[in-house]
Design a protein around this motif. Structure first.
Motif, PDB file in Angstrom:
ATOM      1  N   LYS A  14       0.730  -1.068   0.013  1.00 44.89           N
ATOM      2  CA  LYS A  14      -0.185   0.229   0.136  1.00 44.89           C
ATOM      3  C   LYS A  14       0.861   1.232  -0.157  1.00 44.89           C
ATOM      4  O   LYS A  14       1.584   1.447   0.930  1.00 44.89           O
ATOM      5  N   GLY A  15       0.813   1.895  -1.268  1.00 41.69           N
ATOM      6  CA  GLY A  15       1.655   3.064  -1.079  1.00 41.69           C
ATOM      7  C   GLY A  15       0.728   4.402  -1.165  1.00 41.69           C
ATOM      8  O   GLY A  15      -0.464   4.435  -0.939  1.00 41.69           O
ATOM      9  N   THR A  16       1.293   5.659  -1.435  1.00 49.04           N
ATOM     10  CA  THR A  16       0.798   6.743  -1.369  1.00 49.04           C
ATOM     11  C   THR A  16      -0.204   6.992  -2.611  1.00 49.04           C
ATOM     12  O   THR A  16      -1.142   7.589  -2.479  1.00 49.04           O
ATOM     13  N   LEU A  17       0.819   6.753  -3.787  1.00 49.97           N
ATOM     14  CA  LEU A  17       0.108   7.085  -5.007  1.00 49.97           C
ATOM     15  C   LEU A  17      -0.673   5.668  -5.629  1.00 49.97           C
ATOM     16  O   LEU A  17      -1.310   5.806  -6.611  1.00 49.97           O
ATOM     17  N   ILE A  18       0.276   4.660  -5.144  1.00 46.15           N
ATOM     18  CA  ILE A  18      -0.481   3.235  -6.065  1.00 46.15           C
ATOM     19  C   ILE A  18      -0.384   2.006  -4.732  1.00 46.15           C
ATOM     20  O   ILE A  18       0.097   2.205  -3.789  1.00 46.15           O
ATOM     21  N   ASN A  19      -1.395   1.208  -5.177  1.00 47.50           N
ATOM     22  CA  ASN A  19      -1.456   0.034  -4.608  1.00 47.50           C
ATOM     23  C   ASN A  19      -1.067  -1.180  -5.264  1.00 47.50           C
ATOM     24  O   ASN A  19      -1.565  -0.981  -6.597  1.00 47.50           O
ATOM     25  N   ILE A  20      -0.274  -2.044  -4.607  1.00 50.16           N
ATOM     26  CA  ILE A  20       0.065  -3.464  -5.603  1.00 50.16           C
ATOM     27  C   ILE A  20      -0.860  -4.654  -4.986  1.00 50.16           C
ATOM     28  O   ILE A  20      -0.711  -4.814  -3.948  1.00 50.16           O
ATOM     29  N   TYR A  21      -1.308  -5.237  -5.834  1.00 53.27           N
ATOM     30  CA  TYR A  21      -2.004  -6.321  -5.560  1.00 53.27           C
ATOM     31  C   TYR A  21      -1.498  -7.731  -6.448  1.00 53.27           C
ATOM     32  O   TYR A  21      -0.939  -7.479  -7.396  1.00 53.27           O
ATOM     33  N   LYS A  22      -1.684  -8.871  -5.743  1.00 52.73           N
ATOM     34  CA  LYS A  22      -1.473 -10.220  -6.428  1.00 52.73           C
ATOM     35  C   LYS A  22      -2.878 -10.691  -6.708  1.00 52.73           C
ATOM     36  O   LYS A  22      -3.579 -10.842  -5.794  1.00 52.73           O
ATOM     37  N   ASP A  23      -3.412 -10.613  -8.005  1.00 50.64           N
ATOM     38  CA  ASP A  23      -4.677 -11.107  -8.202  1.00 50.64           C
ATOM     39  C   ASP A  23      -4.629 -12.801  -8.962  1.00 50.64           C
ATOM     40  O   ASP A  23      -3.604 -13.166  -9.376  1.00 50.64           O
ATOM     41  N   THR A  24      -5.608 -13.541  -8.379  1.00 50.96           N
ATOM     42  CA  THR A  24      -5.701 -14.870  -8.818  1.00 50.96           C
ATOM     43  C   THR A  24      -6.808 -14.972  -9.663  1.00 50.96           C
ATOM     44  O   THR A  24      -8.095 -14.511  -9.436  1.00 50.96           O
ATOM     45  N   ILE A  25      -6.490 -15.580 -10.749  1.00 56.19           N
ATOM     46  CA  ILE A  25      -7.525 -15.661 -11.840  1.00 56.19           C
ATOM     47  C   ILE A  25      -8.070 -16.949 -12.341  1.00 56.19           C
ATOM     48  O   ILE A  25      -7.065 -17.711 -12.510  1.00 56.19           O
ATOM     49  N   LEU A  26      -9.343 -17.161 -12.373  1.00 56.91           N
ATOM     50  CA  LEU A  26      -9.874 -18.455 -12.814  1.00 56.91           C
ATOM     51  C   LEU A  26      -9.992 -18.687 -14.443  1.00 56.91           C
ATOM     52  O   LEU A  26     -10.797 -17.446 -14.724  1.00 56.91           O
ATOM     53  N   ILE A  27      -9.440 -19.459 -15.079  1.00 60.10           N
ATOM     54  CA  ILE A  27      -9.675 -19.531 -16.604  1.00 60.10           C
ATOM     55  C   ILE A  27     -10.479 -20.876 -16.802  1.00 60.10           C
ATOM     56  O   ILE A  27     -10.109 -22.038 -16.271  1.00 60.10           O
ATOM     57  N   ASP A  28     -11.551 -20.494 -17.561  1.00 61.30           N
ATOM     58  CA  ASP A  28     -12.481 -21.363 -18.038  1.00 61.30           C
ATOM     59  C   ASP A  28     -12.957 -22.550 -16.864  1.00 61.30           C
ATOM     60  O   ASP A  28     -13.152 -23.587 -17.349  1.00 61.30           O
ATOM     61  N   ASN A  29     -13.005 -21.832 -15.762  1.00 62.04           N
ATOM     62  CA  ASN A  29     -13.621 -22.526 -14.645  1.00 62.04           C
ATOM     63  C   ASN A  29     -12.526 -23.790 -14.156  1.00 62.04           C
ATOM     64  O   ASN A  29     -13.031 -25.022 -13.723  1.00 62.04           O
ATOM     65  N   ASP A  30     -11.382 -23.932 -15.038  1.00 64.78           N
ATOM     66  CA  ASP A  30     -10.622 -24.994 -15.038  1.00 64.78           C
ATOM     67  C   ASP A  30      -9.110 -24.822 -14.360  1.00 64.78           C
ATOM     68  O   ASP A  30      -8.851 -25.908 -13.577  1.00 64.78           O
ATOM     69  N   ARG A  31      -8.681 -23.830 -14.521  1.00 68.00           N
ATOM     70  CA  ARG A  31      -7.361 -23.573 -13.922  1.00 68.00           C
ATOM     71  C   ARG A  31      -7.208 -22.265 -13.542  1.00 68.00           C
ATOM     72  O   ARG A  31      -7.864 -21.272 -13.780  1.00 68.00           O
ATOM     73  N   GLU A  32      -5.961 -22.177 -12.530  1.00 64.98           N
ATOM     74  CA  GLU A  32      -5.888 -20.605 -11.927  1.00 64.98           C
ATOM     75  C   GLU A  32      -4.370 -20.197 -12.423  1.00 64.98           C
ATOM     76  O   GLU A  32      -3.364 -20.898 -12.934  1.00 64.98           O
ATOM     77  N   THR A  33      -4.475 -18.896 -12.639  1.00 60.48           N
ATOM     78  CA  THR A  33      -3.226 -18.141 -12.941  1.00 60.48           C
ATOM     79  C   THR A  33      -2.920 -16.935 -12.185  1.00 60.48           C
ATOM     80  O   THR A  33      -4.296 -16.601 -11.348  1.00 60.48           O
ATOM     81  N   THR A  34      -1.791 -16.260 -11.792  1.00 62.68           N
ATOM     82  CA  THR A  34      -1.753 -14.911 -10.899  1.00 62.68           C
ATOM     83  C   THR A  34      -1.200 -13.808 -12.016  1.00 62.68           C
ATOM     84  O   THR A  34      -0.551 -14.136 -12.827  1.00 62.68           O
ATOM     85  N   TYR A  35      -1.854 -12.601 -11.655  1.00 63.01           N
ATOM     86  CA  TYR A  35      -1.364 -11.517 -12.196  1.00 63.01           C
ATOM     87  C   TYR A  35      -1.106 -10.200 -10.933  1.00 63.01           C
ATOM     88  O   TYR A  35      -1.535 -10.336 -10.031  1.00 63.01           O
ATOM     89  N   ASP A  36       0.032  -9.624 -11.446  1.00 54.59           N
ATOM     90  CA  ASP A  36       0.341  -8.401 -10.629  1.00 54.59           C
ATOM     91  C   ASP A  36      -0.606  -7.274 -11.148  1.00 54.59           C
ATOM     92  O   ASP A  36      -0.914  -7.116 -12.433  1.00 54.59           O
ATOM     93  N   PHE A  37      -0.975  -6.404 -10.251  1.00 49.71           N
ATOM     94  CA  PHE A  37      -2.012  -5.621 -10.538  1.00 49.71           C
ATOM     95  C   PHE A  37      -1.607  -4.218  -9.901  1.00 49.71           C
ATOM     96  O   PHE A  37      -1.769  -4.197  -8.352  1.00 49.71           O
ATOM     97  N   ILE A  38      -1.334  -3.293 -10.475  1.00 51.90           N
ATOM     98  CA  ILE A  38      -0.996  -1.976  -9.739  1.00 51.90           C
ATOM     99  C   ILE A  38      -2.451  -0.899  -9.768  1.00 51.90           C
ATOM    100  O   ILE A  38      -2.872  -0.736 -11.091  1.00 51.90           O
ATOM    101  N   GLU A  39      -2.889  -0.612  -8.820  1.00 50.41           N
ATOM    102  CA  GLU A  39      -4.133   0.351  -8.715  1.00 50.41           C
ATOM    103  C   GLU A  39      -3.758   1.807  -8.414  1.00 50.41           C
ATOM    104  O   GLU A  39      -2.877   2.352  -7.631  1.00 50.41           O
ATOM    105  N   HIS A  40      -4.139   2.637  -9.417  1.00 56.08           N
ATOM    106  CA  HIS A  40      -3.594   3.932  -9.576  1.00 56.08           C
ATOM    107  C   HIS A  40      -5.003   4.662  -9.222  1.00 56.08           C
ATOM    108  O   HIS A  40      -6.032   4.393  -9.589  1.00 56.08           O
ATOM    109  N   HIS A  41      -4.851   5.788  -8.379  1.00 51.23           N
ATOM    110  CA  HIS A  41      -6.166   6.809  -8.347  1.00 51.23           C
ATOM    111  C   HIS A  41      -6.618   7.908  -9.304  1.00 51.23           C
ATOM    112  O   HIS A  41      -7.489   8.388  -8.982  1.00 51.23           O
ATOM    113  N   GLY A  42      -5.735   7.860 -10.419  1.00 53.87           N
ATOM    114  CA  GLY A  42      -6.078   8.612 -11.456  1.00 53.87           C
ATOM    115  C   GLY A  42      -5.309   9.953 -11.711  1.00 53.87           C
ATOM    116  O   GLY A  42      -4.485  10.378 -10.442  1.00 53.87           O
TER     117      GLY A  42
END
Length: 178
Positions: A14-42
């Motif tokens: 958690k930062g002042t300008l951005i937050n960084i997340y690890k997202d878990t994504i389900l693909i075709d209700n079958d397998r999982e993968t992860t993505y890095d996601f940076i949230e910016h407030h505009g």
């Protein structure tokens, strides 16, 4: 086409300008993968045009690329601030010129692969001298260039900042097709 669904989001930083997340994504209700996601407030940017038709630009050091860049004035939204107010405030703070009015030009997602940052870009040809008011740790040199000179800098690789490239090309298009 695969069906993707985010099933989990974990805050990693958690930062002042951005937050960084690890997202878990389900693909075709079958397998999982992860993505890095940076949230910016505009953020907002503006292309200030002086009475001679020159564009006021800012040259500043950018740590992420360890180099100086030539950019249009821009910055992050303050809490509760609208985008146009942000663009006009940043212009005055960074360049020492205050826009009396501004017009919306274009919106740009800067890095869609891993960040949701949206920069709304404006332009103004109604600016008055004011006073530069830089943030702590901000060192900016103000430069004036013609639009044609800046477009040449884009195509020669001297300007690579996404918001600046998009904004200047959109302005050129708007002025050409006016």
């Amino acid at each position: 086409m695969e069906h993707l669904k985010r099933i989990k989001r974990e805050l990693a930083y958690k930062g002042t300008l951005i937050n960084i997340y690890k997202d878990t994504i389900l693909i075709d209700n079958d397998r999982e993968t992860t993505y890095d996601f940076i949230e910016h407030h505009g953020a907002s940017a503006i292309i200030p045009i002086d009475k001679d038709g020159n564009i006021i630009m800012v040259r500043q050091y950018r740590n992420a690329i360890d180099d100086y860049t030539l950019e249009i004035p821009a910055g992050s939204l303050n809490q509760g601030e609208d985008n146009m107010t942000c663009a006009m405030r940043e212009c005055e703070e960074e360049t020492g010129y205050k826009p009396l009015k501004a017009e919306h030009l274009i919106d740009v997602h800067t890095t869609v692969a891993f960040c949701n940052e949206m920069i709304k870009i404006y332009y103004s040809d109604d600016i008055v001298p004011s006073k530069q008011n830089l943030d702590d740790g901000e060192f900016i040199n103000v430069e004036r260039h013609s639009l044609d000179e800046l477009i040449s800098m884009i195509y020669s690789g001297k300007i690579t900042d996404a918001k600046t490239v998009a904004g200047l090309l959109a302005l050129k298009h708007k002025l050409f097709y006016k």
